[in-house]
Design an enzyme around this catalytic site. Structure first.
Site, PDB file in Angstrom:
ATOM      1  N   CYS A  22       8.417  -8.538 -14.181  1.00 35.08           N
ATOM      2  CA  CYS A  22       9.817  -8.931 -14.329  1.00 35.08           C
ATOM      3  C   CYS A  22      10.155 -10.114 -13.408  1.00 35.08           C
ATOM      4  O   CYS A  22      10.884 -11.025 -13.800  1.00 35.08           O
ATOM      5  CB  CYS A  22      10.735  -7.754 -14.064  1.00 35.08           C
ATOM      6  SG  CYS A  22      10.435  -6.960 -12.491  1.00 35.08           S
ATOM      7  N   GLY A 518     -15.430   8.436   2.182  1.00 38.52           N
ATOM      8  CA  GLY A 518     -14.312   7.799   2.881  1.00 38.52           C
ATOM      9  C   GLY A 518     -13.025   8.502   2.488  1.00 38.52           C
ATOM     10  O   GLY A 518     -13.017   9.298   1.537  1.00 38.52           O
ATOM     11  N   ALA A 519     -11.972   8.189   3.201  1.00 39.29           N
ATOM     12  CA  ALA A 519     -10.697   8.865   2.929  1.00 39.29           C
ATOM     13  C   ALA A 519     -10.182   8.505   1.538  1.00 39.29           C
ATOM     14  O   ALA A 519     -10.531   7.454   1.000  1.00 39.29           O
ATOM     15  CB  ALA A 519      -9.684   8.420   3.971  1.00 39.29           C
ATOM     16  N   SER A 520      -9.358   9.390   1.000  1.00 38.08           N
ATOM     17  CA  SER A 520      -8.779   9.134  -0.324  1.00 38.08           C
ATOM     18  C   SER A 520      -7.943   7.854  -0.267  1.00 38.08           C
ATOM     19  O   SER A 520      -7.167   7.638   0.667  1.00 38.08           O
ATOM     20  CB  SER A 520      -7.910  10.335  -0.706  1.00 38.08           C
ATOM     21  OG  SER A 520      -7.204  10.033  -1.862  1.00 38.08           O
ATOM     22  N   GLY A 523     -10.583   2.908  -1.248  1.00 41.28           N
ATOM     23  CA  GLY A 523     -11.127   1.830  -2.093  1.00 41.28           C
ATOM     24  C   GLY A 523     -12.480   2.122  -2.711  1.00 41.28           C
ATOM     25  O   GLY A 523     -13.146   1.206  -3.197  1.00 41.28           O
ATOM     26  N   LYS A 524     -12.889   3.383  -2.747  1.00 40.57           N
ATOM     27  CA  LYS A 524     -14.219   3.707  -3.288  1.00 40.57           C
ATOM     28  C   LYS A 524     -14.289   3.415  -4.796  1.00 40.57           C
ATOM     29  O   LYS A 524     -15.227   2.786  -5.271  1.00 40.57           O
ATOM     30  CB  LYS A 524     -14.556   5.191  -3.008  1.00 40.57           C
ATOM     31  CG  LYS A 524     -14.541   5.544  -1.527  1.00 40.57           C
ATOM     32  CD  LYS A 524     -14.841   6.983  -1.277  1.00 40.57           C
ATOM     33  CE  LYS A 524     -13.850   7.969  -1.861  1.00 40.57           C
ATOM     34  NZ  LYS A 524     -12.505   7.937  -1.289  1.00 40.57           N
ATOM     35  N   THR A 525     -13.268   3.917  -5.523  1.00 37.68           N
ATOM     36  CA  THR A 525     -13.270   3.689  -6.976  1.00 37.68           C
ATOM     37  C   THR A 525     -13.205   2.194  -7.271  1.00 37.68           C
ATOM     38  O   THR A 525     -13.891   1.689  -8.161  1.00 37.68           O
ATOM     39  CB  THR A 525     -12.065   4.405  -7.614  1.00 37.68           C
ATOM     40  OG1 THR A 525     -12.162   5.780  -7.287  1.00 37.68           O
ATOM     41  CG2 THR A 525     -12.026   4.234  -9.108  1.00 37.68           C
TER      42      THR A 525
END
Ligand SMILES: Nc1ncnc2c1ncn2[C@@H]1O[C@H](COP(=O)(O)OP(=O)(O)OP(=O)(O)O)[C@@H](O)[C@H]1O
Length: 719
Positions: A22, A518-520, A523-525
């Site tokens: 937008c 690593g923590a949720s 950036g793993k995915t």
């Protein structure tokens, strides 16, 4: 002076295509008001935004690069009249709109999500957050003409047989018109020759002759009708096919940033264009030609009468031209409203479980009704416009007919015209008025095509993923080995957003199994998507077998890769079809072998129809864990060289997970595993701990190291 004149121009609404753009659409509207027609597509390419949209500071930054000077303001509703328009208002806490005009207690707001809206100050105060951005052209601002219209060919790709079919339809249409031109002579000869001399024989000859002509006319009409059906279906097949294959080649983020209903509605524009081209295009040509011929005939009969008819046509043309802007805006809003309604419907069906559990059927229903109301209102507005044009044309051409008969009768009384000639003239003039009316309507239809073209361009002109044909033979060759390496890798979803991955380097040797923990949300995915080539690195490189992924066509590396991602889907069809996923090379044995590896074979065999059991299109007949294992079997069936598992076993019980882990461990593959569970992490040869966008620690687990790794994962989760 020039700039001022341009600034007087009406600001047109530019509607957003992506759900988060937008802000960009508002900037495009303001810039075009000041004379720089920067298209939204242009802006999107230059200043990419992530799904999260743009903050005010990012908008100011982009506006600066466009040469617009910004003055951000915080103000109350009572001061809104003092703003220099057009300016941008922050709306509903998550949206931007353009304030085009303030007149007394009324505002004109250009909302990129809805179109032009007029509202009272009280209505606006429910939306306005108190933050506004005034923009004025600065030194670096350069006016730009609007981009030329997009050629239809660019949008639809190659189509064969189009011109031949069009030529045939045109030829048949022309022949038909000869009969139309002949018809008035029948009445003229009957009145002037037969009635006057009571010649019965001539009447019989004329009757039989014109009867034969009628038969021929009907036969050619059928032929033409069939040719039009044939052409439209052939065109439809090819165009839809071209656009759909292009759609599938577009990068993942194209789909992530758009609503489902909007994409389907844009695909619908293909049909609108095709319909217009296959029928209206030929009709317009024929109408144009017929109008010229009938006008010639009319002029032969009487110039005076012809002038009356021409005047009526000119008035109708003026009426349609004046209302063109409204028709265009109305049609665009109609399409957007229908797309919004469609999106809501699809989303409600997909998410029906969450809706039911939360007991929010009422909310979904009322929102749907509101959206439907919106669509219907826009339909009604368009119907009103249509009614207006119809009645206008009836009135104009009705009055013209009265005037023509009036003047014609006087001319007949003065013996300038015979009665038969008057009747024939009326027939020609009716044809002329009809053709001109049709031609004007089609002219509007063609101009409207541009709107459909622009909507379709969002898909058709979007840049596809790099394919090998674009970068030569080298890009087609499979890499020799499956060693993966990331060097200095950095990524963020859009400029101005925080880095998700920053200066990250690591390698996964061919045949090695590496777990990334690593923590949720660290950036793993995202990292896996980068390695799969679904996202492009902003900085740094990823290589497979020493070859840069960015220079390889996706056909070269995707066959090497198998992946189970968190939101992977199954498709309508049998379990076997889902595992094979169109690859019939390995036969039923291959499917079973993959299912055994994924520890799902026994459960599939126990189903009444075994591997032929049907799965719903949302995979609803399977449990979450079964679905995950079928997806794993699908990935293994490809016999990949590199396997990515992103929480691929998160839904499994410990025993099944152990079975899957053991089976995967045995595979001679390069493996990248993302997991939170210690058992899965322990199955890897090496564990990389990710934190702050890079690998901060490497652990080589002997058995106890798994505990170390999971401990670390928890540590980073708490960090
Ligand atoms: N399409 C997107 N646009 C913008 N930001 C995104 C997008 N997808 C993910 N992000 C952001 O990127 C960050 C990393 O997300 P990612 O999914 O890679 O994390 P993760 O480590 O895999 O998390 P989890 O273990 O929970 O699956 C998150 O902060 C997320 O908000």
């Amino acid at each position: 002076m020039h700039r001022e004149a341009l600034a007087q121009m009406k600001t047109d609404v530019i509607l957003q295509s992506e759900s988060s753009e937008c802000g960009l659409a508002c900037l495009a509207m303001v810039a075009s008001r000041h004379g720089a027609s920067v298209g939204l597509r242009d802006l999107r390419q230059r200043f990419s935004l992530s799904l999260k949209g743009a903050s005010l500071s990012r908008l100011i930054n982009i506006a600066g690069q466009l040469g617009l000077q910004c003055r951000p303001l915080r103000l109350g509703m009572d001061e809104i009249g003092r703003l220099k328009t057009p300016c941008i208002l922050h709306w509903d806490m998550n949206h931007f709109v353009v304030l085009a005009k303030v007149a007394g207690k009324k505002l004109v707001v250009l909302d990129p999500a809805f179109g032009k809206r007029e509202m009272t100050l009280a209505e606006a105060s429910d939306h306005f957050t108190g933050v506004a951005l005034e923009l004025t052209p600065g030194e670096g601002f350069t006016p730009r003409k609007p981009a030329p219209a997009i050629a239809i060919r660019q949008l639809t790709g190659r189509v064969t047989g189009l011109w031949r079919a069009l030529a045939m339809i045109l030829a048949l249409s022309m022949v038909l018109q000869v009969f139309v031109l002949l018809a008035p002579f029948f009445m003229q000869w009957v009145v002037d020759q037969v009635l006057v001399s009571a010649d019965r024989d001539l009447l019989t000859v004329l009757g039989l002759g014109f009867g034969l002509v009628l038969l021929l006319q009907v036969a050619i009409g059928v032929l033409r009708g069939w040719a039009v059906v044939y052409l439209s279906s052939r065109l439809g097949l090819q165009w839809m096919g071209n656009v759909f294959s292009h759609l599938l080649r577009l990068p993942l983020d194209f789909f992530e940033k758009r609503h489902l209903g909007d994409i389907t509605s844009r695909m619908g524009s293909v049909q609108a264009i095709q319909r217009t081209l296959s029928t209206s295009f030929v009709e317009a040509l024929v109408d144009g030609l017929m109008a010229v011929v009938t006008l010639g005939m009319m002029l032969l009969y009487s110039v005076k009468l012809a002038l009356v008819t021409l005047l009526a046509v000119a008035i109708y043309l003026g009426l349609r031209a004046v209302a063109f802007g409204q028709v265009r805006e109305g049609t665009e809003q109609q399409l957007v409203a229908a797309a919004r309604q469609q999106s809501h419907l699809l989303e409600s069906i997909r998410g029906v479980q969450s809706v039911k559990v939360a007991g929010r059927e009422g909310l979904r229903r009322s929102t749907y009704f509101n959206l439907m109301n919106d669509t219907v209102n826009r339909d009604i507005r368009m119907a009103w416009l249509g009614l207006g044009f119809n009645s206008g044309s009836q009135l104009i051409f009705g009055l013209e007919r009265i005037a023509v008969i009036w003047i014609g009768a006087i001319l007949a009384m003065q013996n300038v015209l015979s009665v038969g000639m008057l009747i024939a003239y009326l027939a020609y003039k009716d044809q002329f008025a009809l053709r001109m009316g049709g031609l004007i309507d089609k002219w509007i239809e063609f101009r409207m095509l541009r709107l459909h073209g622009e909507r379709l361009a969002d898909i058709a002109l979007a840049e596809p993923e790099l394919d090998a044909s674009a970068c030569g033979d080298q890009a087609r060759q499979l890499p020799e080995d499956t060693r993966l390496e990331a060097r200095g890798l950095s990524f963020r979803y859009a400029e101005g957003e925080p880095w998700i991955i920053k200066d990250c380097s690591f390698a996964v040797e061919a045949g090695e199994s590496v777990a990334i923990v690593g923590a949720s949300g660290c950036g793993k995915t995202t990292l896996v998507k980068l390695m799969l080539g679904l996202l492009k690195p902003v900085e740094g490189t990823i290589t497979i077998g020493g070859r840069d992924l960015a220079r390889l066509g996706h056909e070269a590396y995707r066959p090497l890769m198998g992946a189970v991602m968190q939101d992977d889907q199954l498709f309508a069809g049998s379990v076997a079809e889902n595992i094979a996923f169109g690859d019939e090379n390995h036969g039923p044995e291959g499917i079973e072998a993959a299912a055994r590896l994924a520890a799902i074979h026994d459960e599939i065999s126990a189903m009444p129809m075994g591997y032929h059991s049907l799965i719903g299109d949302m995979g609803t007949t399977l449990s979450g864990g079964q679905k995950q294992r079928v997806i794993l079997a699908r990935a293994l069936h490809r016999r990949p060289g590199i396997l990515f598992l992103d929480e691929a076993t998160s839904h499994l019980d410990v025993e099944r997970e152990r079975l899957v882990n053991e089976a995967v461990r045995e595979l001679k593959l390069t493996k990248v595993i993302i997991a939170h569970r210690p058992e899965t992490i322990a199955s890897a040869d090496r564990v990389l701990v990710m934190h702050g966008g890079r690998m901060v620690q490497e652990i080589r687990p002997a058995a106890p190291a798994s505990q170390q790794a999971s401990g670390h994962a928890n540590e980073t989760a708490a960090a």
